[in-house]
Enzyme design. Sequence first.
Site, PDB file in Angstrom:
ATOM      1  N   PHE A  22     -60.063  91.597 -42.718  1.00  0.00           N
ATOM      2  CA  PHE A  22     -60.346  93.010 -42.449  1.00  0.00           C
ATOM      3  C   PHE A  22     -61.412  93.506 -43.403  1.00  0.00           C
ATOM      4  CE2 PHE A  22     -56.185  92.479 -40.567  1.00  0.00           C
ATOM      5  CZ  PHE A  22     -56.244  93.269 -39.434  1.00  0.00           C
ATOM      6  N   GLU A  23     -62.308  94.254 -42.827  1.00  0.00           N
ATOM      7  CA  GLU A  23     -63.516  94.724 -43.492  1.00  0.00           C
ATOM      8  C   GLU A  23     -63.339  95.288 -44.908  1.00  0.00           C
ATOM      9  OE1 GLU A  23     -65.088  97.727 -41.076  1.00  0.00           O
ATOM     10  OE2 GLU A  23     -67.101  97.441 -41.853  1.00  0.00           O
ATOM     11  N   PHE A  24     -62.309  96.088 -45.124  1.00  0.00           N
ATOM     12  CA  PHE A  24     -62.217  96.766 -46.419  1.00  0.00           C
ATOM     13  C   PHE A  24     -61.499  95.950 -47.479  1.00  0.00           C
ATOM     14  CE2 PHE A  24     -63.453 100.394 -43.798  1.00  0.00           C
ATOM     15  CZ  PHE A  24     -64.546 100.807 -44.541  1.00  0.00           C
ATOM     16  N   ASN A  70     -71.741  99.495 -41.980  1.00  0.00           N
ATOM     17  CA  ASN A  70     -70.759  99.752 -43.049  1.00  0.00           C
ATOM     18  C   ASN A  70     -71.122  99.002 -44.323  1.00  0.00           C
ATOM     19  OD1 ASN A  70     -69.009 101.526 -41.890  1.00  0.00           O
ATOM     20  ND2 ASN A  70     -67.287 100.106 -41.708  1.00  0.00           N
TER      21      ASN A  70
END
Lengths: 330, 330, 267, 267
Positions: free
Chosen positions: C64-66, A133
């Site tokens: 969290f990734e985003f 990602n």
Amino acid sequence: MEVIQSGIGELIQPPDVNAFREWNRAKPKALIDKRMTEAEAVSRFIRDGDYIGTELYGTVRCPMSLINEIVRQGITDLRVAGQGVFELDMLLADGRVKALDVTYIGLEVYGVSNCLRREVESGRVETCVEWSNAAIAWRFKAAAMGVPFIPVRSMLGTDTLKYSAAKVVKCPYTGDPICLLPALILDVGLIHVHRADIYGNAQIDGISGFAAEMARASKRLIISAEEVVSNEEFRCHPDRTIIPYYLVDAVVEAPFGSHPGEMCYVYVRDEAQIREWVEASKEIETAQAYLDKYIYGVSNHQEYLEMIGQEQLDNLNRMAKRETDERTTP
Amino acid sequence: MEVIQSGIGELIQPPDVNAFREWNRAKPKALIDKRMTEAEAVSRFIRDGDYIGTELYGTVRCPMSLINEIVRQGITDLRVAGQGVFELDMLLADGRVKALDVTYIGLEVYGVSNCLRREVESGRVETCVEWSNAAIAWRFKAAAMGVPFIPVRSMLGTDTLKYSAAKVVKCPYTGDPICLLPALILDVGLIHVHRADIYGNAQIDGISGFAAEMARASKRLIISAEEVVSNEEFRCHPDRTIIPYYLVDAVVEAPFGSHPGEMCYVYVRDEAQIREWVEASKEIETAQAYLDKYIYGVSNHQEYLEMIGQEQLDNLNRMAKRETDERTTP
Amino acid sequence: MKEQRHSDFQTPPGTLTYNPTELLICTAARLMPDNTTAFIGTGIPMLAASLAQKMHAPNLVTVFEFGGTGAILEKLPLAVGGECTFHRAVAASGICDIVETAQRGFIEYGFLGGAQIDPYGNLNSTVIGDYCQPKVRLPGSGGANDVGSHCWQTIAIMRQDKRRFVEKVDFVTTPGYLSGPGAREAAGLPPGTGPYRVVTNLAVLGYHAESKRMVLLATQPGIPIEQVFANTGFELLVAEVVEENSPPTAKELQILREEVDRDHLYI
Amino acid sequence: MKEQRHSDFQTPPGTLTYNPTELLICTAARLMPDNTTAFIGTGIPMLAASLAQKMHAPNLVTVFEFGGTGAILEKLPLAVGGECTFHRAVAASGICDIVETAQRGFIEYGFLGGAQIDPYGNLNSTVIGDYCQPKVRLPGSGGANDVGSHCWQTIAIMRQDKRRFVEKVDFVTTPGYLSGPGAREAAGLPPGTGPYRVVTNLAVLGYHAESKRMVLLATQPGIPIEQVFANTGFELLVAEVVEENSPPTAKELQILREEVDRDHLYI
């Protein structure tokens, strides 16, 4: 600085930063009213075979009304940066994808994507190249910086690297191996935002995912916005602008543009609708029936929303409103 | 990927990203009240010989109250990232700088820095290494990414590169020469912000210069803030946080902390005071007299502000208020 | 809320029933200390983090990734970018900032899943079968490779059987200890990082300090060691003393069912 | 305000007096077209941009190094990060975003200054004399090297004399055409970029398309060509037709004095 390893994956979109500079130079810098419909934006700016990317992520602030229009107009042979959920499923379900830089394509809590499985296992997606990602986001970041690559410490030692187009080199400063990712310049970027002005200046609330990077990595950029607001909003708060107007080619006003996904502080995701797709996507025929009903069966986003129904949309608004209230009154 | 050229400048601070990782791992992640005075912050977190950096730029949102305290406490043999105006002049005037990564040190509209001239031409600054403005910011960006270098297209072909510690390599993707800048990890970063909470979460209004990058490139980070506000301000608007608390070691409440520089929307720069320094800085004796009066002659920032006088401070506030009104009513 | 936070795990009087998902969540939650950073994906790690925040770790810093950092997990996100992932957070940024924060060494724990795991903790979430002629095309790395590369200690959460616990994974999506001691460092991954635990429905496993191979540390309540072996497709090392985990407590189950996942989206 | 914007430069009836700074500002302003991007530093470029916005280029997009894009130049900043540099701007970001925008090819014009310039437009703002034993330590590159590397066309604004216009600069701070044709590309600088004009108190100079050496294009009002040569320390090429610039118009001077720099900070 010797190259220790080169991934064997195809470099689908080479990082031609000089050509990107020429392209950017030619983009108009004047303040032009860029408002148009999804239909006009897609037909003017997306062509068969283009390399496209969407931001953020299938069920969160995702340009679904634009994706639906791409399907509706029959644009095909797409090459896609595949960090996606619902949006890529639509394209895969209708066989529009020829090549994928893939990091994650799945349905999150609902598991693997049957559309991905069908298209890749059958070979209809001709090319798959693997990335993490962050690697995809970093490739946008490199393009946004205007440089051909960016060094990172992801992917090292794995098959993800082996089947990518990354390279491992010896760092000339530390002597340690480090991974270089090639810049990813999109033919077309699609980003959904909370608000934009008629020129393309855009604001996003909450997390910004990889919007800043992708906007700057796109040769053509289509913005859809929940709301089109006055330029004054931007001039009064220039520090809220995440995408400046000169990057943007089209501004599409699309309320509920991320449906059935969510838009933070505006509406929550439509779980019933998502489950309907999860079920439908399991077989080719039912998937096609879903597309027939929700994409081909309507002529534009407005008709799509009418099919969903005002009551349901109000409901999604109300639930988001409750979250927002909780945010400010702990 | 062969190295075509290596700058002959000294790499004052090597990009040891692994040691930086260990350091960051050990930093506390708990929500701790980090408020303290300038005196405590400087004595606890800055030592002789440290490599320090300040953000933004001498007369704009610059941590002057912290710089004055560094001078007052006699911290010396500093190594400094030299993108600076007023703040670096104070350190140079008092002979506290041993090594400089220099991009621009001058007085902008008022011309060259006599302090820089005296210290460099005499050899008291033992090491000078050249960079462009963006190169210094990008070196912070590389450190903020946690990678040892970053590729850029600045500095190529020039003596700026020759007298830097950059390297030129052949890009393994395009075959063209490209410049690699080594990450710059600071022992101590000093940043002045509009508001912070007691834990160190910080917001900045207007341009953000290189605050995000430098905050993330600092082993120890001292924040001074015009205002300390409740944690609630951050939890309600998490997208406004430019510096998250876990990066921060000290929070110093410093109204007019950038004086005589400006703080956008809060106060304008104090031109009379700046001119006083410009004149004073021309000779060693007058520069020292200025330091004696405004730094050594007071025991803290509060006393400094009292010397400037409430009337003048109110005046600077008022002028900024007028700018802000013009911003929102065109 | 305050009175419901415990720092100890009490075994309840009498026997409680719980399902395998609840067991995984409670086991994972206990591995999250207070005042540390944890890189959280959707699903079980998210529920475990929420449970930990409400039990012993009110200041667990979720990442969290985003873009979400330090969210208070009041609701359960179904997407890794959902509002819940930055609800009342200290910062809402983007994926580059988050993964770079991990790359700089700020994130202690990372949670992972996968279709296959090998004795060195390498994980596969890309394909089953040959890469070029895949039997099953799985979603791909997603953030897993990033988490497995940069976090100091990773915890894999999986169901345990011989199809999943294999001698050699079909595809190394996410690095464990790769081929063994020193291999991560030789590949350029940050020193001192790597797999820490595997939480399964049958056991909690760790890694041998020297050989970096998987070690059985504890069995889940009522699971005999033999059952763990029978469901592992490679030679499993065994700790000198194999503990038996205490079952989920009444308090844990109550909070899990009534607060963490009150709509029963996962459990 | 609208009625004060002109797209043509009219010569006023009668003779106007103006000082050299005013002349430089007016000459530079005329080089800025509407609806283009220009990387602006403090000082003369800033005044020229403001004048251009109020004359023929209301939509000149000003870009300031520390983050301002598209500011309306109502007041004059004394610092390159001052509020005026993002006053009513379309975006206020940071230095990396701005210079990366230039690196991506979005910025057409860049303005530069310096203590020395050579026939290829290379600029020195670092040291006079030997680098290791400097006679004068100057401020250093600042943003100049970035502007000279990434902008498509750079415009240097300088006073002209033999100390400043030299055959070889003591230090190449900012790249012009370096050693001549092809040298920028060979060094890795973006193709198609380079010096465009030099605006001085005596002349406007350009560069020969093939040799990349400096060419006299126009003299400032009343300046004989010989005076330009006498103040140039290298062989200067001469355009086939050397124009004489029209002097600042009454309108230009009025706007400059009454609106652009009403406090007379610079002029």
